[in-house]
Design a protein around this motif. Structure first.
Motif, PDB file in Angstrom:
ATOM      1  N   GLU A  26       0.866  -1.136   0.069  1.00  0.00           N
ATOM      2  CA  GLU A  26      -0.085   0.000  -0.001  1.00  0.00           C
ATOM      3  C   GLU A  26       0.828   1.241   0.166  1.00  0.00           C
ATOM      4  O   GLU A  26       1.998   1.255   0.789  1.00  0.00           O
ATOM      5  N   LYS A  27       0.527   2.262  -0.776  1.00  0.00           N
ATOM      6  CA  LYS A  27       1.476   3.481  -0.880  1.00  0.00           C
ATOM      7  C   LYS A  27       0.882   4.376   0.627  1.00  0.00           C
ATOM      8  O   LYS A  27      -0.136   4.448   0.796  1.00  0.00           O
ATOM      9  N   PRO A  28       1.999   4.842   0.959  1.00  0.00           N
ATOM     10  CA  PRO A  28       1.674   5.714   2.150  1.00  0.00           C
ATOM     11  C   PRO A  28       1.113   7.121   1.922  1.00  0.00           C
ATOM     12  O   PRO A  28       1.472   7.851   0.673  1.00  0.00           O
ATOM     13  N   ASN A  29       0.365   7.668   2.686  1.00  0.00           N
ATOM     14  CA  ASN A  29       0.283   9.292   2.259  1.00  0.00           C
ATOM     15  C   ASN A  29       1.487   9.854   2.706  1.00  0.00           C
ATOM     16  O   ASN A  29       1.972   9.415   3.795  1.00  0.00           O
ATOM     17  N   TYR A 106      13.393  17.952 -19.310  1.00  0.00           N
ATOM     18  CA  TYR A 106      13.168  16.759 -18.406  1.00  0.00           C
ATOM     19  C   TYR A 106      13.333  16.777 -17.021  1.00  0.00           C
ATOM     20  O   TYR A 106      13.128  16.182 -16.248  1.00  0.00           O
ATOM     21  N   MET A 107      13.673  18.015 -16.462  1.00  0.00           N
ATOM     22  CA  MET A 107      13.937  18.106 -14.913  1.00  0.00           C
ATOM     23  C   MET A 107      12.780  18.858 -14.269  1.00  0.00           C
ATOM     24  O   MET A 107      12.524  19.925 -14.083  1.00  0.00           O
ATOM     25  N   LYS A 108      11.580  17.857 -14.243  1.00  0.00           N
ATOM     26  CA  LYS A 108      10.530  18.143 -13.741  1.00  0.00           C
ATOM     27  C   LYS A 108      10.517  18.356 -12.264  1.00  0.00           C
ATOM     28  O   LYS A 108      11.320  17.804 -11.694  1.00  0.00           O
ATOM     29  N   GLY A 109       9.459  19.155 -11.616  1.00  0.00           N
ATOM     30  CA  GLY A 109       9.154  19.274 -10.299  1.00  0.00           C
ATOM     31  C   GLY A 109       8.971  17.946  -9.676  1.00  0.00           C
ATOM     32  O   GLY A 109       8.143  17.236 -10.292  1.00  0.00           O
ATOM     33  N   TYR A 110       9.299  17.356  -8.735  1.00  0.00           N
ATOM     34  CA  TYR A 110       9.429  16.104  -8.094  1.00  0.00           C
ATOM     35  C   TYR A 110       8.005  15.603  -7.917  1.00  0.00           C
ATOM     36  O   TYR A 110       7.582  14.459  -8.041  1.00  0.00           O
ATOM     37  N   PRO A 111       7.018  16.738  -7.517  1.00  0.00           N
ATOM     38  CA  PRO A 111       5.426  15.912  -7.398  1.00  0.00           C
ATOM     39  C   PRO A 111       4.865  15.404  -8.814  1.00  0.00           C
ATOM     40  O   PRO A 111       3.890  14.550  -8.739  1.00  0.00           O
ATOM     41  N   GLY A 118      -0.066   7.807  -9.231  1.00  0.00           N
ATOM     42  CA  GLY A 118      -1.102   7.780  -8.689  1.00  0.00           C
ATOM     43  C   GLY A 118      -1.591   8.842  -7.354  1.00  0.00           C
ATOM     44  O   GLY A 118      -2.823   8.921  -7.249  1.00  0.00           O
ATOM     45  N   TYR A 119      -0.516   9.789  -7.100  1.00  0.00           N
ATOM     46  CA  TYR A 119      -0.738  10.486  -5.951  1.00  0.00           C
ATOM     47  C   TYR A 119      -1.538  11.918  -6.214  1.00  0.00           C
ATOM     48  O   TYR A 119      -1.368  12.360  -7.460  1.00  0.00           O
ATOM     49  N   TYR A 120      -2.184  12.198  -5.254  1.00  0.00           N
ATOM     50  CA  TYR A 120      -2.975  13.692  -5.538  1.00  0.00           C
ATOM     51  C   TYR A 120      -1.834  14.468  -4.846  1.00  0.00           C
ATOM     52  O   TYR A 120      -1.587  14.422  -3.448  1.00  0.00           O
ATOM     53  N   THR A 121      -1.331  15.442  -5.467  1.00  0.00           N
ATOM     54  CA  THR A 121      -0.320  16.445  -5.057  1.00  0.00           C
ATOM     55  C   THR A 121      -0.780  17.763  -4.904  1.00  0.00           C
ATOM     56  O   THR A 121      -1.476  18.390  -5.557  1.00  0.00           O
ATOM     57  N   SER A 122      -0.685  18.382  -3.745  1.00  0.00           N
ATOM     58  CA  SER A 122      -1.213  19.686  -3.214  1.00  0.00           C
ATOM     59  C   SER A 122      -0.113  20.484  -2.419  1.00  0.00           C
ATOM     60  O   SER A 122       0.804  19.791  -1.594  1.00  0.00           O
ATOM     61  N   PHE A 161       0.010  13.417  -1.519  1.00  0.00           N
ATOM     62  CA  PHE A 161       1.147  14.077  -1.231  1.00  0.00           C
ATOM     63  C   PHE A 161       0.842  15.579  -0.782  1.00  0.00           C
ATOM     64  O   PHE A 161       0.618  16.444  -1.843  1.00  0.00           O
ATOM     65  N   ALA A 162       1.034  15.998   0.435  1.00  0.00           N
ATOM     66  CA  ALA A 162       0.435  17.339   0.701  1.00  0.00           C
ATOM     67  C   ALA A 162       1.549  18.089   1.511  1.00  0.00           C
ATOM     68  O   ALA A 162       2.252  17.504   2.510  1.00  0.00           O
ATOM     69  N   VAL A 163       1.667  19.163   1.050  1.00  0.00           N
ATOM     70  CA  VAL A 163       2.642  20.017   1.553  1.00  0.00           C
ATOM     71  C   VAL A 163       1.922  21.395   2.244  1.00  0.00           C
ATOM     72  O   VAL A 163       1.064  21.935   1.596  1.00  0.00           O
ATOM     73  N   PHE A 164       2.367  21.782   3.465  1.00  0.00           N
ATOM     74  CA  PHE A 164       1.708  22.855   4.158  1.00  0.00           C
ATOM     75  C   PHE A 164       2.905  23.509   4.622  1.00  0.00           C
ATOM     76  O   PHE A 164       3.789  23.203   5.227  1.00  0.00           O
ATOM     77  N   ASN A 165       2.973  24.988   4.330  1.00  0.00           N
ATOM     78  CA  ASN A 165       3.944  25.972   4.752  1.00  0.00           C
ATOM     79  C   ASN A 165       3.407  26.938   5.751  1.00  0.00           C
ATOM     80  O   ASN A 165       2.397  27.498   5.295  1.00  0.00           O
TER      81      ASN A 165
END
Length: 635
Positions: A26-29, A106-111, A118-122, A161-165
């Motif tokens: 299972e993929k972790p959040n 080709y140097m994409k942002g890692y998200p 399959g991740y939802y990136t925010s 995958f969620a980032v909060f700043n």
């Protein structure tokens, strides 16, 4: 029949047992909590008994606390660019604060790579990426990037995958904005019993311990307390949504503390960050350190973050990412040392390269004529910086405190285990000469092998980026890294041998070699420069503008040369913002500024001026008492 039933139940129990022991597919959040401008020196779980950070401390007591985590830059946009690309800024050319340098397609942002899994990136919501077309780069990386972004917008059953700043510990709160603004944004949002009073902490010894300074420094502690409260509220929401048991949590700051001598400065206080990883029970097997309050001194760099989360998501790591995979099913071998970098911050031009093994930090200052607390408009507007300058001018500082305003040594070597505040430079200590030599060579080797592209002045870097990403250009034969670094390496070396090489390099065929020869001469003593007046004046006619500007600054300051004065005035008015910034920047450090007042005023008002030369102009005028130092005069 009974025998078959026994076999069936035995087999069922065995399957259940094996299933409970085997790593889940299972993929972790993944939740990233990023706070601003914070060194571990001011967090409770890192040993500061005066701090009030119970939420962060509890996260550490249940997870893994890293004592040797380092940002790859000392101001937000370079550090965040290294994170989003997974590549160090001295390879991509993105180390200058709020620049816009093209990176390869080709140097994409890692998200982007997490989305493929399959991740939802925010991202909520800060970006600050020093890449060309930041808007498009950001849109490709994140499903959602806004102050409303979060896991709550994902599809049912989709990993996130969620980032909060959190901005509450940002330098704007801890020093730069007015005290009244800080009270409104921070202090009034804390119950009285949670506030840290002005006498409830120890002052760092490089500050004058006075009531006025304490009033300002208490802002650091209270801003972190408010941050801690908000981190707690986010974690409560995660738990209330029933997601904590499936989520790996990372907590870290984007670089060191946002105070004079910390942020923007290439020493441990500028680079080192608090860093904590927390694992739920079902994903504990992904932690090579264990959990439950484990402390590790393993070295961590921000270039490690992207490959680590990509690996956790189950994807192959892109070849351009050379950082370590810290955790997961196949963690990389531990690093023996890290190489870090600090470059321009706003109008404060600089270049520092650093090596650390966790116990020692070695920094090489390539522009050592600059002080540690150089002129940077965003910091000059602060009450604490103004108070420090007044105390310096009135001779109220001790020798340690005065050093912050004086030219730096070209090398620092600090034992940061025994010397937390980096007061004792061991460069001349006989017992540390072998270590010093080793760290010098490690740094030089890395700069050569990585082909450090930030040895180019920013003027040249931007011209280059119009046709080819600097990341790729540096790999070609046209980039003479060996000769360029040899010239730059002499900066701050005051031996006769170095001086002669610098003078000879003023006529070198390579313009970047010539530039570093000129920069190196800025740190030579007045008496030896007079011996080479003719060569320096000749270099003012160099057809490469950065050489002409730099040698003109020397010729004006040392020889009061009228041609040098006229040349600097011309470049202050130049339409290229980088050249204008360079010219005004040098004027901050000449003895007689008065002949340039009208020119700098006019330069500031030119159409097309960007923030940096305008900010430098205000610093110049402010240093002469010709413009108020307050937030309304940032530009």
């Amino acid at each position: 029949m009974q025998l078959r039933l026994h076999k069936f139940w035995a087999l069922s129990l065995l399957v259940a047992f094996v299933s409970s022991c085997a790593p889940s597919n299972e993929k972790p959040n993944i939740l990233w909590i990023t706070i601003e401008d914070t060194s571990p020196h001011f967090i409770g779980c890192y040993g500061n008994e005066d701090a009030k950070t119970p939420v962060i401390d509890q996260l550490a007591s249940e997870g893994v606390r890293f004592t040797n985590a380092f940002s790859t830059g000392t101001v937000c946009s370079p550090s965040r660019t290294a994170i989003i690309t997974g590549v160090k800024t001295y390879k991509t050319g993105t180390g200058n604060h709020r620049s816009a340098i093209a990176v390869p397609e080709y140097m994409k942002g890692y998200p982007y790579y997490l989305q493929q899994q399959g991740y939802y990136t925010s991202n909520n919501k800060k970006t600050d990426y020093n890449v060309g077309d930041e808007k498009a780069y950001t849109a490709e990386a994140w499903h959602e990037c806004a102050d409303t972004a979060g896991w709550w917008n994902k599809a049912e059953g989709q990993p996130f995958f969620a980032v909060f700043n959190f901005m509450d510990s940002h330098q704007s709160r801890t020093m730069t904005h007015t005290y009244a603004w800080y009270k409104k944004q921070v202090l009034t949002k804390l119950p009285e019993e949670e506030r840290i009073a002005e006498n409830d902490f120890d002052m760092p010894p490089f500050y004058n311990d006075t009531p006025k300074m304490r009033k300002q420094f208490a802002r650091v502690y209270n801003s972190l307390k408010l941050t801690d409260n908000k981190v707690g509220a986010l974690l409560q929401r995660l738990e209330a949504d029933g997601l904590k048991d499936n989520t790996i949590i990372f907590f870290y700051a984007d670089h060191g503390e946002g105070i004079p001598r910390g942020k923007t400065n290439g020493i441990n206080l500028g680079y080192r960050v608090p860093f904590i990883a927390w694992f739920p029970e079902k994903f504990k097997h992904l932690s090579p350190w264990g959990t439950g309050g484990v402390v590790t001194d393993e070295l961590v760099s921000f270039e490690d973050l992207a490959p680590t989360v990509i690996s956790l998501a189950g994807r192959e790591i892109p070849k351009h990412m050379t950082g370590r995979t810290m955790m997961g099913r196949k963690p990389s071998k531990e690093a023996e040392h890290l190489v870090l970098s600090s470059d321009r911050a706003d109008n404060g031009i600089d270049m520092v390269r650093t090596v650390t093994n966790g116990k020692y930090v070695y920094s090489r200052n390539f522009m050592p004529y600059l002080p540690e607390v150089r002129y940077i408009r965003y910091m000059e507007i602060s009450d604490i910086k103004q108070q420090m300058r007044r105390d310096y001018e009135q001779n109220k500082l001790n020798d340690v405190q005065k050093k912050l305003f004086e030219a730096r040594a070209h090398e620092y070597l600090y034992n940061i285990e025994d010397d937390e505040w980096e007061l004792n430079n061991l460069v001349n200590d006989a017992a540390h000469q072998e270590l010093l030599s080793d760290m010098r060579q490690l740094l030089k080797k890395e700069m050569l092998e990585s082909r450090d592209i930030l040895l180019m002045p920013e003027y040249e870097l931007e011209l280059l980026a119009d046709s080819i990403p600097p990341y790729e250009y540096r790999l070609g034969a046209d980039y003479a890294i060996d000769e360029i670094l040899e010239s730059a390496w002499l900066a701050g070396d005051r031996t006769d041998d170095a001086l002669v090489k610098q003078i000879n390099n003023l006529s070198h065929a390579n313009q970047i070699v010539r530039y570093w020869a000129a920069v190196g001469l800025c740190s030579q003593s007045d008496d030896v420069l007079k011996r080479y007046e003719e060569e320096i004046k000749q270099a003012m006619s160099d057809d490469y503008a950065p050489v002409a500007i730099t040698t003109a600054a020397i010729a004006y300051n040392q020889f009061a040369d009228e041609n040098a004065e006229a040349l600097i005035k011309d470049y202050c008015m130049h339409s290229d913002n980088n050249l204008a910034l360079m010219a005004i920047h040098y004027l901050m450090y000449v003895d007689n500024k008065m002949p340039f007042v009208d020119t700098v005023k006019a330069s500031r008002e030119l159409e097309g001026r960007d923030y940096n030369p305008k900010a430098a102009a205000v610093d110049f005028l402010g240093s002469l008492g010709l413009m108020p130092n307050n937030p309304s005069y940032r530009q």
